[in-house]
Design a protein around this motif. Structure first.
Motif, short mmCIF file in Angstrom:
data_model
loop_
_atom_site.label_atom_id
_atom_site.label_comp_id
_atom_site.label_asym_id
_atom_site.label_seq_id
_atom_site.Cartn_x
_atom_site.Cartn_y
_atom_site.Cartn_z
N GLN A 175 -22.71 5.28 -0.87
CA GLN A 175 -23.16 6.62 -0.50
C GLN A 175 -22.08 7.65 -0.81
OE1 GLN A 175 -25.95 7.96 0.66
NE2 GLN A 175 -25.30 9.88 1.56
N ARG A 176 -20.86 7.37 -0.43
CA ARG A 176 -19.78 8.34 -0.67
C ARG A 176 -19.55 8.54 -2.16
NH1 ARG A 176 -13.38 8.00 1.13
NH2 ARG A 176 -12.74 9.88 0.02
N TYR A 177 -19.51 7.45 -2.91
CA TYR A 177 -19.21 7.54 -4.34
C TYR A 177 -20.22 8.45 -5.05
CZ TYR A 177 -18.58 6.07 -9.20
OH TYR A 177 -18.37 6.05 -10.56
N SER A 210 -23.70 -2.89 9.10
CA SER A 210 -24.36 -2.45 7.87
C SER A 210 -24.34 -0.93 7.70
CB SER A 210 -25.80 -2.96 7.82
OG SER A 210 -26.51 -2.54 8.98
N VAL A 211 -24.22 -0.17 8.80
CA VAL A 211 -24.16 1.29 8.69
C VAL A 211 -22.79 1.84 9.10
CG1 VAL A 211 -26.64 1.62 8.98
CG2 VAL A 211 -25.16 1.59 10.99
N ALA A 212 -21.81 0.96 9.30
CA ALA A 212 -20.46 1.41 9.67
C ALA A 212 -19.81 2.15 8.50
CB ALA A 212 -19.60 0.22 10.07
N ILE A 213 -18.96 3.13 8.82
CA ILE A 213 -18.33 3.93 7.77
C ILE A 213 -16.82 3.74 7.69
CG2 ILE A 213 -20.13 5.68 7.76
CD1 ILE A 213 -18.27 7.45 9.44
N GLY A 214 -16.21 3.05 8.66
CA GLY A 214 -14.77 2.81 8.58
C GLY A 214 -13.98 4.09 8.43
N MET A 215 -13.22 4.19 7.34
CA MET A 215 -12.36 5.35 7.08
C MET A 215 -13.03 6.39 6.19
SD MET A 215 -8.85 3.16 6.46
CE MET A 215 -7.81 4.60 6.13
N HIS A 216 -14.29 6.19 5.87
CA HIS A 216 -15.02 7.18 5.07
C HIS A 216 -15.44 8.37 5.94
CE1 HIS A 216 -15.31 4.67 1.50
NE2 HIS A 216 -15.77 3.67 2.22
N PRO A 217 -15.73 9.51 5.34
CA PRO A 217 -16.23 10.65 6.12
C PRO A 217 -17.63 10.37 6.65
CG PRO A 217 -16.28 11.13 3.77
CD PRO A 217 -15.54 9.84 3.91
N GLY A 218 -18.05 11.15 7.62
CA GLY A 218 -19.34 10.95 8.25
C GLY A 218 -20.50 11.00 7.30
#
Length: 505
Positions: A175-177, A210-218
């Motif tokens: 998603q972020r990419y 499966s929906v965790a984002i860790g260190m990515h933005p919201g």
């Protein structure tokens, strides 16, 4: 050494390093997330071999590998373990008869790293009946040491253990990419996670990794949908409580957020100070304002419930087939196609252990019923040779990943089940870069079912990213140390592509 002399020496070293473009803090140059380094572009998959999107099916509970994706008939006959544990007792044959499977019980697939012939078992008969798809299959033997679901599921879905700051599902990376490279106001999400009400009834097992984002933005969080409990989704997306004043409401919210961001800038200049909670608020506000785009993609017919039957068992609501039809629609959408959809498979009917494949008391019937049902539903939305239906999956464009948190023990648990077995089990890649010589098996298990050569859970996550052309090494994702035998990022990427995807550089 005196303090001032040490500081002078350090300054000189830094100046010398900067003169040749090297940082004292490491070799990594500042790049956008997922951007491929210039010196690594030659080892990446060429565009024509890359997948355009990924469908991941998480087979919750642990597949019994001996009757499915990794059967070595040479092992276990003397002591009735592995394939023979339930063959000798007659339970495999009983399950085969109940499901109406025909043909040989096992089918030779490929040799493993030990030189043994790996067969596919009867419980994957729908896959065996599609030779076109079988030519695009690669099995990666994986191993870790986490026996409980609570630890194994995050490892399988994120490649990270509980508590790791970078624990994020594959959908967040993707998603972020694409969000950063294809920003488009009014576009639907790039990543989704589809599940049933039953999956949300397993909160302690950490399915929500499966929906965790860790260190990515919201904004990187995938959109999670319970397809069989989405009756109020349309009304929520319609934003009836705001009514015709949506534009004014969104403008007001943006104004509040912008004023708060201004307070986080030093003297009103530069970027706002880091504020994760504010980032989450910005992402949530943006998602709400984008509700109409999501409505345009989530068409009502994909939430109409229907029943199913398989191997003599019936249900009034078949969320797995519903999920796969919706996933296919999202991945093939002509305007806002998804790049990643994860479907949580808890089975046509729950296993005795609490989910799709968690078979502690009874193994053969549950595994055969649930796995064959999922594969049949999956293959119904995959184009056959010459079909070319734009509303079905094209394996040249879509890579399918079958993931599970662990396998099952080679020996019986009690009389009719198998326990958890993370010490050697299959992860399956279908399509995308897997073609031609890529078909086959990476790794191997010995007679005791323990892996003698295996991939890490991190490598399987990296393989999916590399299949899309996304560089997998960053503080938010993975490290060189996650790839056994790699000394550099380039070596790591090459090894993952060779092992998991069967791509030779």
């Amino acid at each position: 050494m005196k303090r001032r002399n040490f500081l002078k020496s350090a300054a000189a070293m830094a100046a010398a390093a900067s003169g040749v473009g090297v940082s004292l803090w490491g070799m990594r140059q500042a790049r956008a997330f997922g951007e491929v380094p210039k010196d690594a572009q030659s080892i990446m998959l060429p565009p024509e071999l890359r997948a355009q999107n990924i469908l991941e099916i998480f087979l919750y509970g642990g597949i019994s590998q001996y009757e499915s994706f990794y059967c070595v008939p040479e092992y276990g006959q003397a002591d009735s373990t592995g394939w023979y544990a339930f063959l000798n007792s007659g339970e495999v044959l009983s399950a085969v008869n109940q499901c109406g499977f025909s043909g040989d019980l096992t089918e030779p697939f490929a040799g493993d790293a030990n030189g043994k012939s790996v067969h596919f078992g009867p419980f994957v008969m729908p896959l065996r009946e599609r030779p076109d798809v079988m030519q695009r299959v690669r099995v990666s033997i994986t191993a870790h040491d986490l026996e409980p679901h609570e630890g194994a599921i995050p490892m399988a879905l994120a490649g990270r253990g509980l508590g790791h700051p970078a624990l994020s599902g594959l959908g967040a990376h993707i998603q972020r990419y694409f969000l950063e490279r294809e920003p488009s106001p009014g576009r639907a999400p790039f990543s989704y996670v589809l599940m049933s009400n039953e999956a949300t009834g397993l909160p302690t097992d950490n399915i929500r990794t499966s929906v965790a984002i860790g260190m990515h933005p919201g904004a990187a969080r995938p959109l999670g949908i319970k397809v069989d409990a989405a009756g109020d989704l349309a009304s929520l997306l319609a934003r009836g409580s705001v009514g015709p004043n949506r534009a004014q409401y969104d403008a007001l919210m943006n104004g509040h957020i912008e004023r708060y961001q201004a307070r986080l800038r030093w003297r009103g200049q530069g970027d706002p100070l880091r504020s994760p909670r504010l980032g989450e608020l910005v992402a949530a506000s943006s998602s709400i304002a984008n509700a109409s785009a999501i409505m345009n993609v989530l068409e009502p017919q994909y939430f109409q419930k229907f029943g199913a039957s398989n191997c003599g068992d019936s249900v009034e609501v078949d969320p797995m087939t519903m999920n796969l039809k919706l996933a296919t629609h999202l991945l093939t959408h002509p305007i806002s196609p998804a790049r990643y959809v994860c479907v949580i498979d808890t089975g046509l009917i729950s296993a005795d252990g609490g989910g799709g494949y968690d078979t502690h008391v009874e193994n053969s019937h549950t595994q055969s019923r649930n796995l064959s049902h999922t594969l049949r539903a999956l293959l119904s939305v995959v184009n056959k040779p010459g079909e070319n239906d734009p509303n079905k999956l094209d394996l040249d464009k879509t890579m399918i990943v079958l993931t599970t948190e662990f396998g099952r023990t080679p020996f019986k648990q009690a009389e009719g089940g198998r326990n958890h077995w993370p010490y050697g089990f299959p992860i399956v890649f279908i399509g995308g870069p897997v073609r031609g010589t890529g078909k086959g098996v990476f790794g191997a298990c010995g007679p005791d079912a323990r892996a003698t050569q295996a991939s890490t859970a991190q490598e399987n996550r990296m393989a999916a990213l590399l299949a899309l052309g996304i560089w997998p090494f960053a503080q938010e994702s993975y490290n060189v140390s996650d790839v056994p035998g790699a000394a550099t990022e380039l070596q790591g990427a090459q090894l993952v592509q060779q092992r998991q995807l069967g791509v030779q550089s």
